[in-house]
Design an enzyme around this catalytic site. Structure first.
Site, PDB file in Angstrom:
ATOM      1  N   ASP A  49      -2.040   9.839 -10.068  1.00 18.34           N
ATOM      2  CA  ASP A  49      -2.111   8.809 -11.125  1.00 18.34           C
ATOM      3  C   ASP A  49      -0.714   8.498 -11.680  1.00 18.34           C
ATOM      4  OD1 ASP A  49      -4.778   8.688 -10.798  1.00 18.34           O
ATOM      5  OD2 ASP A  49      -5.327   9.520 -12.754  1.00 18.34           O
ATOM      6  N   HIS A  89      -4.698  15.058  -8.190  1.00 16.82           N
ATOM      7  CA  HIS A  89      -5.058  13.674  -8.541  1.00 16.82           C
ATOM      8  C   HIS A  89      -4.238  13.148  -9.719  1.00 16.82           C
ATOM      9  CE1 HIS A  89      -8.046  10.534  -7.768  1.00 16.82           C
ATOM     10  NE2 HIS A  89      -7.974  10.273  -9.070  1.00 16.82           N
ATOM     11  N   ASN A 107      -2.202  13.138  -2.986  1.00 14.90           N
ATOM     12  CA  ASN A 107      -3.252  13.630  -3.893  1.00 14.90           C
ATOM     13  C   ASN A 107      -3.674  15.046  -3.516  1.00 14.90           C
ATOM     14  OD1 ASN A 107      -4.102  11.771  -5.962  1.00 14.90           O
ATOM     15  ND2 ASN A 107      -4.793  10.396  -4.352  1.00 14.90           N
ATOM     16  N   GLU A 159      -4.766   2.366  -4.239  1.00 17.97           N
ATOM     17  CA  GLU A 159      -3.298   2.494  -4.164  1.00 17.97           C
ATOM     18  C   GLU A 159      -2.739   1.255  -3.475  1.00 17.97           C
ATOM     19  OE1 GLU A 159      -4.730   2.704  -0.983  1.00 17.97           O
ATOM     20  OE2 GLU A 159      -3.066   3.918  -0.202  1.00 17.97           O
ATOM     21  N   ARG A 161      13.433  -5.252  -1.533  1.00 19.85           N
ATOM     22  CA  ARG A 161      13.914  -4.603  -2.752  1.00 19.85           C
ATOM     23  C   ARG A 161      12.800  -3.777  -3.415  1.00 19.85           C
ATOM     24  NH1 ARG A 161      16.071  -8.627  -6.796  1.00 19.85           N
ATOM     25  NH2 ARG A 161      13.928  -8.453  -7.501  1.00 19.85           N
ATOM     26  N   ASP A 167       0.856  -1.195   0.000  1.00 20.51           N
ATOM     27  CA  ASP A 167       0.000   0.000   0.000  1.00 20.51           C
ATOM     28  C   ASP A 167       0.890   1.242   0.000  1.00 20.51           C
ATOM     29  OD1 ASP A 167      -3.133   0.730   1.182  1.00 20.51           O
ATOM     30  OD2 ASP A 167      -1.550   2.248   1.368  1.00 20.51           O
ATOM     31  N   ILE A 168       0.556   2.198  -0.862  1.00 23.05           N
ATOM     32  CA  ILE A 168       1.347   3.437  -0.913  1.00 23.05           C
ATOM     33  C   ILE A 168       1.053   4.260   0.347  1.00 23.05           C
ATOM     34  CG2 ILE A 168       1.828   5.549  -2.215  1.00 23.05           C
ATOM     35  CD1 ILE A 168       1.056   4.105  -4.754  1.00 23.05           C
TER      36      ILE A 168
HETATM   37  P1  GH3 Z   1      -1.821   5.090   4.467  1.00 27.10           P
HETATM   38  O1  GH3 Z   1      -0.391   5.435   4.530  1.00 27.10           O
HETATM   39  O2  GH3 Z   1      -2.387   4.715   5.780  1.00 27.10           O
HETATM   40  O3  GH3 Z   1      -2.100   4.035   3.429  1.00 27.10           O
HETATM   41  O4  GH3 Z   1      -2.596   6.391   4.030  1.00 27.10           O
HETATM   42  P2  GH3 Z   1      -3.260   6.739   2.645  1.00 27.10           P
HETATM   43  O5  GH3 Z   1      -3.497   8.200   2.591  1.00 27.10           O
HETATM   44  O6  GH3 Z   1      -2.434   6.179   1.549  1.00 27.10           O
HETATM   45  O7  GH3 Z   1      -4.576   5.899   2.717  1.00 27.10           O
HETATM   46  P3  GH3 Z   1      -6.074   6.290   2.476  1.00 27.10           P
HETATM   47  O8  GH3 Z   1      -6.814   4.995   2.382  1.00 27.10           O
HETATM   48  O9  GH3 Z   1      -6.527   7.272   3.520  1.00 27.10           O
HETATM   49  O10 GH3 Z   1      -6.094   7.032   1.085  1.00 27.10           O
HETATM   50  C1  GH3 Z   1      -5.930   6.391  -0.104  1.00 27.10           C
HETATM   51  C2  GH3 Z   1      -5.978   7.403  -1.199  1.00 27.10           C
HETATM   52  O11 GH3 Z   1      -5.703   6.836  -2.477  1.00 27.10           O
HETATM   53  C3  GH3 Z   1      -7.309   8.096  -1.288  1.00 27.10           C
HETATM   54  C4  GH3 Z   1      -7.659   8.021  -2.762  1.00 27.10           C
HETATM   55  O12 GH3 Z   1      -8.082   9.265  -3.241  1.00 27.10           O
HETATM   56  C5  GH3 Z   1      -6.360   7.646  -3.410  1.00 27.10           C
HETATM   57  N1  GH3 Z   1      -6.582   6.916  -4.640  1.00 27.10           N
HETATM   58  C6  GH3 Z   1      -7.195   5.722  -4.809  1.00 27.10           C
HETATM   59  N2  GH3 Z   1      -7.230   5.380  -6.104  1.00 27.10           N
HETATM   60  C7  GH3 Z   1      -6.627   6.385  -6.785  1.00 27.10           C
HETATM   61  C8  GH3 Z   1      -6.368   6.605  -8.173  1.00 27.10           C
HETATM   62  O13 GH3 Z   1      -6.685   5.805  -9.067  1.00 27.10           O
HETATM   63  N3  GH3 Z   1      -5.706   7.755  -8.510  1.00 27.10           N
HETATM   64  C9  GH3 Z   1      -5.334   8.643  -7.556  1.00 27.10           C
HETATM   65  N4  GH3 Z   1      -4.702   9.739  -7.944  1.00 27.10           N
HETATM   66  N5  GH3 Z   1      -5.588   8.476  -6.255  1.00 27.10           N
HETATM   67  C10 GH3 Z   1      -6.217   7.355  -5.860  1.00 27.10           C
HETATM   68 MG    MG Z   2      -2.170   4.093   1.412  1.00 29.17          MG
HETATM   69 MG    MG Z   3      -5.035   1.823   1.075  1.00 33.13          MG
END
Ligand code: GH3
Ligand code: MG
Ligand code: MG
Length: 313
Positions: A198, A194, A189, A224, A244, A181-182
């Protein structure tokens, strides 16, 4: 893409018949290969890809059997066939010809117009089949691919996962399931927009894919969130590969609109020395829990878990 010229195979014990069809087909812009023996036909089949077959019923070994053996090859199972016979046409022979895949039963002496119409029908059917197969492949690809990253989508990742799990059970081999997970992606974002998000998803996918083996299964299973299945991989190598992936992403200089955007990932690795009766849900839960721990103990890190037979689920 439509082909320009159809390639035909003519097999008949009568050399004059071969020559007649050869001349006629060539005149109408078909590429034709003619021979008198089943063995020669099979050798040509190995060498070329034919769009339609013309087979004499009285060749050595029998034309029906030759058609059957050619059409048993996967690439020839739908190839149109016309049988050529010098015998009187009777319902039984006609049925037999159909049973062995014959679209037409052409009686000698050849009737030029009829033969040409039959050739053109067979080629048309073959080309339409090819086009349909190509579209089916494309639909398959679209249904299994994530548009943004080009990785397997969630559906396909889990199809492949089930296949690999079944294989691991059969071979009693180990594997690692990695959930990724990112970190703080919502903040990324919110800060950079956004579209920048992407672009990061694309770059992270490329960075992770670059060092995996062809046999590893990488997919985007959520916004993500990614998952990798590492077949035939025990805990030690699994941890090294996950580490890695983490460093590859961390060191990737991802710039968008002139700004470098620091990006990291957290990873939960579940190592399974032998799957036994573990279900997909149990495997996912373990990898997910390891990822959760990575998130809550600092992020940008990997957390390992290992399955032991004594441990429940
Ligand atoms: P954590 O370190 O705990 O994972 O925090 P986080 O912010 O990464 O996790 P959270 O679940 O709060 O947010 C995930 C975000 O990923 C929110 C959503 O807008 C973004 N996201 C999901 N799919 C996409 C996509 O296809 N494109 C973009 N740009 N953002 C995306
Ligand atoms: Mg995340
Ligand atoms: Mg997530």
């Amino acid at each position: 893409m439509p082909k320009e010229q159809a390639r035909l195979l003519m097999v008949d014990s009568d050399a004059a018949a071969c020559e007649f069809v050869n001349d006629l087909a060539s005149l109408y812009n078909y590429e034709i290969h003619a021979c008198c023996q089943a063995e020669e036909a099979l050798a040509l089949i190995e060498k070329f890809e034919f769009d339609a077959l013309l087979i004499g019923t009285d060749i050595n070994g029998g034309g029906f059997l030759l058609s059957q053996s050619i059409r048993s090859l996967p690439q020839y199972e739908d190839t149109p066939v016309a049988f050529i016979t010098s015998q009187d046409l009777d319902p039984l022979t006609l049925m037999e010809a159909q049973f062995y895949g014959g679209l037409f039963l052409h009686q000698k002496p050849f009737k030029e117009v009829e033969l040409l119409a039959q050739l053109s029908t067979m080629v048309r059917i073959k080309f339409l089949q090819d086009e349909l197969k190509e579209r089916m492949r494309e639909l398959d690809r679209l249904a299994s691919t994530d548009v943004l990253t080009g990785l397997y989508n969630r559906r396909m990742f889990f199809i492949r996962f089930e296949e690999e799990l079944a294989r691991a059970r059969r071979n009693q081999s180990g594997f690692c399931l990695v959930y990724i997970d990112i970190d703080h992606f919502k903040l990324t974002n919110d800060t950079y927009g956004h579209q920048a998000g992407d672009a990061i998803l694309q770059r992270v996918s490329i960075a992770m894919g670059a060092h995996l083996r062809r046999s590893d299964v990488l997919g985007r299973i959520g916004g993500e969130e990614f998952a990798v299945l590492l077949p035939d991989t025990l805990a030690g190598p699994g941890a090294m590969i996950a580490e890695r992936l983490r460093t590859d992403v961390e060191s990737e200089e991802i710039a968008y609109d002139g700004q470098v955007i620091p990006t990291t990932i957290s990873l939960g690795v579940f190592s399974v020395p032998e799957p036994g009766k573990l279900t997909i849900d149990q495997l996912i839960r373990q990898a997910d829990e390891a990822l959760y721990e990575a998130k809550h103990t600092g992020r940008n890190k990997i957390v390992m878990r290992q399955h032991s037979e004594s441990a429940s689920g």
